[in-house]
Design a protein around this motif. Sequence first.
Motif, PDB file in Angstrom:
ATOM      1  N   CYS A  56       0.890  -1.223   0.024  1.00  0.00           N
ATOM      2  CA  CYS A  56       0.081  -0.052   0.145  1.00  0.00           C
ATOM      3  C   CYS A  56       0.913   1.352  -0.126  1.00  0.00           C
ATOM      4  O   CYS A  56       1.774   1.351   0.788  1.00  0.00           O
ATOM      5  CB  CYS A  56      -0.886   0.235   1.249  1.00  0.00           C
ATOM      6  N   ARG A  57       0.453   2.147  -1.014  1.00  0.00           N
ATOM      7  CA  ARG A  57       1.417   3.444  -1.185  1.00  0.00           C
ATOM      8  C   ARG A  57       1.122   4.445   0.099  1.00  0.00           C
ATOM      9  O   ARG A  57       1.780   5.267   0.403  1.00  0.00           O
ATOM     10  CB  ARG A  57       1.319   4.123  -2.443  1.00  0.00           C
ATOM     11  N   GLU A  58      -0.232   4.284   0.492  1.00  0.00           N
ATOM     12  CA  GLU A  58      -0.736   5.187   1.541  1.00  0.00           C
ATOM     13  C   GLU A  58      -0.013   5.028   2.842  1.00  0.00           C
ATOM     14  O   GLU A  58       0.417   6.185   3.360  1.00  0.00           O
ATOM     15  CB  GLU A  58      -2.305   5.144   1.697  1.00  0.00           C
ATOM     16  N   CYS A  59      -0.024   3.876   3.132  1.00  0.00           N
ATOM     17  CA  CYS A  59       0.716   3.593   4.495  1.00  0.00           C
ATOM     18  C   CYS A  59       2.060   3.175   4.451  1.00  0.00           C
ATOM     19  O   CYS A  59       2.599   2.582   5.511  1.00  0.00           O
ATOM     20  CB  CYS A  59      -0.114   2.686   5.539  1.00  0.00           C
ATOM     21  N   ASP A  60       2.449   2.923   3.299  1.00  0.00           N
ATOM     22  CA  ASP A  60       3.873   2.101   2.817  1.00  0.00           C
ATOM     23  C   ASP A  60       3.834   0.788   3.881  1.00  0.00           C
ATOM     24  O   ASP A  60       4.950   0.416   4.222  1.00  0.00           O
ATOM     25  CB  ASP A  60       5.005   3.098   3.506  1.00  0.00           C
ATOM     26  N   GLY A  61       2.871   0.189   3.660  1.00  0.00           N
ATOM     27  CA  GLY A  61       2.861  -1.411   4.260  1.00  0.00           C
ATOM     28  C   GLY A  61       2.561  -1.565   5.685  1.00  0.00           C
ATOM     29  O   GLY A  61       2.395  -2.652   6.103  1.00  0.00           O
ATOM     30  N   ASP A  62       2.538  -0.388   6.562  1.00  0.00           N
ATOM     31  CA  ASP A  62       2.326  -0.555   7.926  1.00  0.00           C
ATOM     32  C   ASP A  62       0.795  -0.925   8.303  1.00  0.00           C
ATOM     33  O   ASP A  62       0.656  -1.558   9.136  1.00  0.00           O
ATOM     34  CB  ASP A  62       2.790   0.704   8.308  1.00  0.00           C
ATOM     35  N   GLY A  63       0.009  -0.418   7.400  1.00  0.00           N
ATOM     36  CA  GLY A  63      -1.414  -0.861   7.656  1.00  0.00           C
ATOM     37  C   GLY A  63      -2.130   0.174   8.452  1.00  0.00           C
ATOM     38  O   GLY A  63      -3.293   0.528   8.894  1.00  0.00           O
ATOM     39  N   TYR A  64      -1.356   1.141   9.078  1.00  0.00           N
ATOM     40  CA  TYR A  64      -1.699   2.320   9.691  1.00  0.00           C
ATOM     41  C   TYR A  64      -1.289   3.508   9.635  1.00  0.00           C
ATOM     42  O   TYR A  64      -0.092   3.602   8.999  1.00  0.00           O
ATOM     43  CB  TYR A  64      -1.272   1.923  11.453  1.00  0.00           C
ATOM     44  N   LEU A  65      -1.955   4.738   9.660  1.00  0.00           N
ATOM     45  CA  LEU A  65      -1.393   5.991   9.515  1.00  0.00           C
ATOM     46  C   LEU A  65      -1.200   6.841  10.890  1.00  0.00           C
ATOM     47  O   LEU A  65      -2.040   6.555  11.681  1.00  0.00           O
ATOM     48  CB  LEU A  65      -2.348   6.766   8.420  1.00  0.00           C
ATOM     49  N   GLU A  66      -0.444   7.774  10.764  1.00  0.00           N
ATOM     50  CA  GLU A  66      -0.604   8.740  11.970  1.00  0.00           C
ATOM     51  C   GLU A  66      -2.184   9.447  12.244  1.00  0.00           C
ATOM     52  O   GLU A  66      -2.607  10.000  11.267  1.00  0.00           O
ATOM     53  CB  GLU A  66       0.462   9.854  11.759  1.00  0.00           C
ATOM     54  N   CYS A  67      -2.597   9.631  13.230  1.00  0.00           N
ATOM     55  CA  CYS A  67      -3.643  10.213  13.549  1.00  0.00           C
ATOM     56  C   CYS A  67      -3.696  11.668  13.109  1.00  0.00           C
ATOM     57  O   CYS A  67      -2.855  12.475  13.762  1.00  0.00           O
ATOM     58  CB  CYS A  67      -4.305   9.984  14.990  1.00  0.00           C
TER      59      CYS A  67
END
Length: 176
Positions: A56-67
């Motif tokens: 995933c390009r949005e989360c770079d594979g982490d699965g989570y984003l900073e709130c």
Amino acid sequence: MKRAFLSFSISSLLLVVLLCSCNSVLKKECENCGGDGYTMKECDECDGRGYVIVTCRECDGDGYLECRWCYGNGGTECSSCFGRGYKTCFHCKGTGSKENMESCFFCGGTGRERCFSCSGRGYKDCSSCGGDGRVECDECDGYGEVKARCPECDGEGKVKKTCVDCDGEGKVSILK
């Protein structure tokens, strides 16, 4: 007698050459590819699914984003105590003692009492992330990977392969 043999040989040779050239000229549509010159085979890149799994390009594979509400801190400053964790004692107005100079019972003589809004922490848990500082990625639903159109078959699941019967010409020779 020599002449007759020579004329027979030349005419026979002409007939053989004529027959050979006719056979190579006569062609029919290839049954394997229907005259297209290619057949379709399952794409090796995506195993015929039409998509590949990519990071995933949005989360770079982490699965989570900073709130985005608490900027990853997990909380926001308490608006009741302005992040201090305490408030001026309501009972003694911050003096630490009552009018009779006794120590204030409610604040223990400190003039401050713990903020009830934030339980003395100075911040409240972020309502968006629940105090984690991060939220699940909307793009991949927290998996870190997404389906993407296969670049090899452009999402079709099959790729063109040169026809082996006609070698890409669409026609095959026929013999009579």
